[in-house]
Design a protein around this motif. Structure first.
Motif, PDB file in Angstrom:
ATOM      1  N   MET A 223       0.885  -1.107   0.147  1.00 23.27           N
ATOM      2  CA  MET A 223      -0.024   0.105   0.099  1.00 23.27           C
ATOM      3  C   MET A 223       0.985   1.341  -0.014  1.00 23.27           C
ATOM      4  O   MET A 223       0.616   2.254  -0.519  1.00 23.27           O
ATOM      5  CB  MET A 223      -0.803   0.041   1.203  1.00 23.27           C
ATOM      6  N   ALA A 224       2.006   1.321   0.786  1.00 24.30           N
ATOM      7  CA  ALA A 224       3.075   2.457   0.773  1.00 24.30           C
ATOM      8  C   ALA A 224       3.641   2.616  -0.685  1.00 24.30           C
ATOM      9  O   ALA A 224       3.754   3.765  -1.022  1.00 24.30           O
ATOM     10  CB  ALA A 224       4.035   2.135   1.852  1.00 24.30           C
ATOM     11  N   THR A 225       4.066   1.612  -1.153  1.00 21.01           N
ATOM     12  CA  THR A 225       4.413   1.624  -2.623  1.00 21.01           C
ATOM     13  C   THR A 225       3.526   2.277  -3.330  1.00 21.01           C
ATOM     14  O   THR A 225       3.947   3.135  -4.350  1.00 21.01           O
ATOM     15  CB  THR A 225       4.723   0.318  -3.141  1.00 21.01           C
ATOM     16  N   LEU A 226       2.194   1.932  -3.532  1.00 18.75           N
ATOM     17  CA  LEU A 226       1.212   2.532  -4.438  1.00 18.75           C
ATOM     18  C   LEU A 226       1.102   3.875  -4.199  1.00 18.75           C
ATOM     19  O   LEU A 226       0.912   4.558  -5.049  1.00 18.75           O
ATOM     20  CB  LEU A 226      -0.113   1.683  -4.256  1.00 18.75           C
ATOM     21  N   MET A 227       0.940   4.460  -2.797  1.00 20.98           N
ATOM     22  CA  MET A 227       0.671   5.838  -2.609  1.00 20.98           C
ATOM     23  C   MET A 227       1.952   6.501  -3.081  1.00 20.98           C
ATOM     24  O   MET A 227       1.731   7.490  -3.609  1.00 20.98           O
ATOM     25  CB  MET A 227       0.556   6.009  -1.009  1.00 20.98           C
ATOM     26  N   GLY A 228       3.100   6.025  -2.608  1.00 14.46           N
ATOM     27  CA  GLY A 228       4.532   6.738  -2.968  1.00 14.46           C
ATOM     28  C   GLY A 228       4.650   6.821  -4.456  1.00 14.46           C
ATOM     29  O   GLY A 228       4.912   7.982  -5.046  1.00 14.46           O
ATOM     30  N   ALA A 229       4.202   5.721  -5.193  1.00 15.84           N
ATOM     31  CA  ALA A 229       4.232   5.751  -6.749  1.00 15.84           C
ATOM     32  C   ALA A 229       3.129   6.692  -7.329  1.00 15.84           C
ATOM     33  O   ALA A 229       3.465   7.531  -8.069  1.00 15.84           O
ATOM     34  CB  ALA A 229       4.192   4.635  -7.428  1.00 15.84           C
ATOM     35  N   PHE A 230       2.267   6.887  -6.713  1.00 11.05           N
ATOM     36  CA  PHE A 230       0.963   7.650  -7.443  1.00 11.05           C
ATOM     37  C   PHE A 230       1.379   9.273  -7.054  1.00 11.05           C
ATOM     38  O   PHE A 230       1.276  10.050  -7.926  1.00 11.05           O
ATOM     39  CB  PHE A 230      -0.185   7.359  -6.583  1.00 11.05           C
TER      40      PHE A 230
END
Length: 456
Positions: A223-230
């Motif tokens: 989830m942190a990866t998705l938010m950071g990438a977004f």
């Protein structure tokens, strides 16, 4: 001896103005954030208890499924009408619509490219609710789930909405009462959507607890990866894509524009909606030298059709769910999803949660089995809503300056002066006058006629 107030005293006091209903949606955001952290804690501390909370997420997703088709139908029918109205205002409306379509497609493609590069959700191995149940059933849970109506197929609804929209447009004035009726129905549907969103904390709590209970820290990392990438993708989109186009076409600097709109960004960040800054954007674009007709057409139309941040979110979130469930989409499926999102993302402009419904609509139309993985997205959606709104708002500000330049309806010298601070914006111009009349830069007759939609 006490005396009663005279008639003159009462007259001077005047009628008590009706109090505006307070916006309490900030409490919803706070509750969702608390629910996410609580669910993650339960999943880490007591994994079995977290898995047992899975029906809460399942019930919330079922409620989202229920409302997808009505939202798509209403927004597409009214969207077709909006396109027709924008096209009737001539050169400015036509250029705006073409630009919005190109940028929406470009933003969706960027979302797909980034999603395919980072593979968000990899390693989560989420399972459909039916498969995860392992054949066991709970009578109480089954009974409560049976109370929620089933979903309506999305693609037939989309086709029907397009046909109805074009039919109503061909009817001219005779079709206006029907469009008005659908607009009222849309208000009811969005109200229902908002009621469902108040259950988001419960759904997010159950979904996050179940996912973390099954996968541990891997879920939190994904989830942190998705938010950071977004967030990174939106930032690069604003600086590189929008900044380059703005510099090439007008010679203006994107960083000066961001500084010029700093107060609006703060307002959007606090409300998670770019709609709150709409009157200020209109006033500031006029102050920046763009003519009133161009601002009156471009800004409201862009609020419905120029949703760059939402487009990036929809594609990246779709790839996150498909990867997390171990069911990656093929390239043809991704392209088909992109085409669907170009049309259906117009329904993401409305109320909080409509973007979530649009995401669900895209998944249901292409891979219905992926809908069960949306519970995780519900939990982190609120963390990404501010970035979506800021990107949408910046895209509309840039679009207004570009279209002003293309139509020769902008004073570039005034634009430079406004952006570098030598011609500061007068904040008092946004205050209504002593008689309660709208402030300069607020909606006037011309911009009201050109208005297409003000929701984002």
């Amino acid at each position: 001896m006490a005396t009663l107030p005279s008639d003159n005293t009462v007259a001077e006091a005047g009628p008590t103005p009706p109090q505006r209903k307070k916006d309490r949606t900030h409490w919803l955001y706070i509750m969702v954030i608390i629910a996410v952290f609580a669910g993650a804690a339960i999943g880490l501390i007591a994994p079995e208890a977290g898995k047992a909370l899975e029906p809460l997420g399942k019930a919330f997703i079922a409620l989202i499924k229920m409302i997808i088709a009505p939202i798509i139908f209403c927004t597409i029918v009214l969207g077709v009408g909006s396109v027709a109205k924008a096209a009737t205002v001539g050169k400015v409306g036509g250029i705006a619509l073409i630009y919005f379509l190109i940028m929406a497609t470009f933003a969706l493609v960027i979302g797909l490219v980034v999603g395919n590069l980072i593979h968000p959700g990899e390693g989560l191995k989420l399972e459909p609710y039916e498969a995860a149940a392992g054949g066991e059933s709970n009578g109480t849970v089954d009974f409560l789930m049976s109370l929620i109506p089933g979903s309506i197929p999305v693609l037939p609804t989309l086709v029907l909405a397009l046909l109805v929209g074009f039919a109503l447009q061909s009817m001219g004035k005779a079709g206006e009462p029907v469009l008005t009726g659908i607009r009222h129905i849309q208000a009811v549907v969005f109200k229902l959507m908002m009621m469902i969103m108040w259950a988001a904390p419960v759904g997010a709590f159950g979904a996050i607890a179940a996912v973390v209970g099954k996968t541990g820290w891997a879920a939190i990392g994904a989830m942190a990866t998705l938010m950071g990438a977004f967030y990174l993708t939106c930032a690069l989109f604003i600086v590189i894509v929008l900044g380059s186009i703005l510099k090439i076409v007008t010679g203006l600097n994107i960083f000066l524009l961001l500084k010029y709109l700093a107060r609006e960004f703060l307002l959007i960040f606090s409300t998670s909606s770019s709609e709150s800054a709409l009157p200020r954007l209109i006033a500031k674009m006029e102050h920046a030298g763009v003519s009133k007709p161009v601002v009156g057409i471009t800004v409201p139309t862009g609020y419905s059709f120029n949703l760059d941040g939402t487009a990036i979110y929809l594609t990246m979130a779709s790839l996150f769910v498909s990867t997390a469930m171990g069911m990656p989409m093929s390239l043809p499926e991704q392209i088909s999803l992109l085409v669907f999102m170009i049309i259906a993302s117009k329904g993401a402009a409305g109320v909080s949660g409509a973007g979530l419904a649009t995401l669900a609509a895209g998944l249901q139309s292409h891979r219905p089995e992926l809908l069960d993985g949306m519970g995780v997205i519900v939990g982190i959606d609120k963390f990404m809503s501010e970035c979506r709104a800021l990107t949408n708002f910046t895209g509309n500000a840039v679009a207004t300056l570009l279209i002003g330049k293309w139509t020769h309806e902008i004073d570039i010298d005034q634009a430079r002066a406004a952006l570098n601070g030598s011609s500061p914006f007068d904040e008092l111009s946004l205050e209504p006058d002593a008689h309660g009349a709208p402030a300069p830069g607020a909606w006037d007759d011309q911009s009201e006629k050109a208005k297409v939609s003000t929701n984002a």
